[in-house]
Design an enzyme around this catalytic site. Structure first.
Site: not given
Length: 162
Positions: A60, A88, A90, A129
């Site tokens: 988004e 997957t 994705h 990080r």
């Protein structure tokens, strides 16, 4: 791979800069630490406190960047998120579309977009990080933001040679 160290000391001052921070709500315990480090360095550069928008996910973020830049110009947009690789495809779809979308928005609105949406395969990569040290990606994002805003300001302040 070598990690790059960053100090909090900014290379330039960017008073009156309008910076927007966009953050995915996923892994917020880590991205919150990046955002805090980023804001700390921006403040040292005399940048007004950026407005932060927390979004449902990284996918988004490009849409939010476009929506906000249509409403009001900014000097830069900084994006924070983390996308974990699962079993997957994705992961690849989200990472690729997110980065492509941010590139389109950056060029459409002629606004620098600093991307710290980190593709990870394990949580330790995100921990490293976002730690409270000189390797925090929020510090790196702040430095990139300060440098690109300062560079653009110097270009507009420099008379063109004939």
């Amino acid at each position: 791979p070598m990690k790059q160290e960053f100090s909090d000391e900014p290379a330039a001052k960017i008073p009156d800069a309008r910076v927007i921070i966009l953050q995915s709500k996923w892994y917020s315990e880590y991205t919150d630490a990046m955002v805090a480090a980023c804001k700390r360095v921006l403040k040292l550069a005399e940048c007004p406190d950026p407005i932060t928008h927390v979004l449902p996910g990284s996918l988004e973020i490009p849409l939010a960047a476009k929506h906000l830049l249509k409403r009001q110009p900014a000097d830069a947009v900084i994006c924070f998120g983390a996308i974990m690789k699962g079993e997957t495809y994705h992961f690849e779809m989200i990472v690729d579309e997110c980065v492509r979308g941010l590139g389109r928005v950056m060029y459409e609105f002629d606004t620098p977009i600093i991307v710290e949406i980190i593709p990870i395969t394990n949580i330790e990569q995100l921990v490293a990080r976002s730690a409270e040290d000189q390797f925090n990606k929020g510090i790196e994002a702040a430095h990139a933001t300060i440098e690109i805003i300062d560079w653009r300001r110097r270009l507009t302040d420099t008379p063109r040679s004939e």
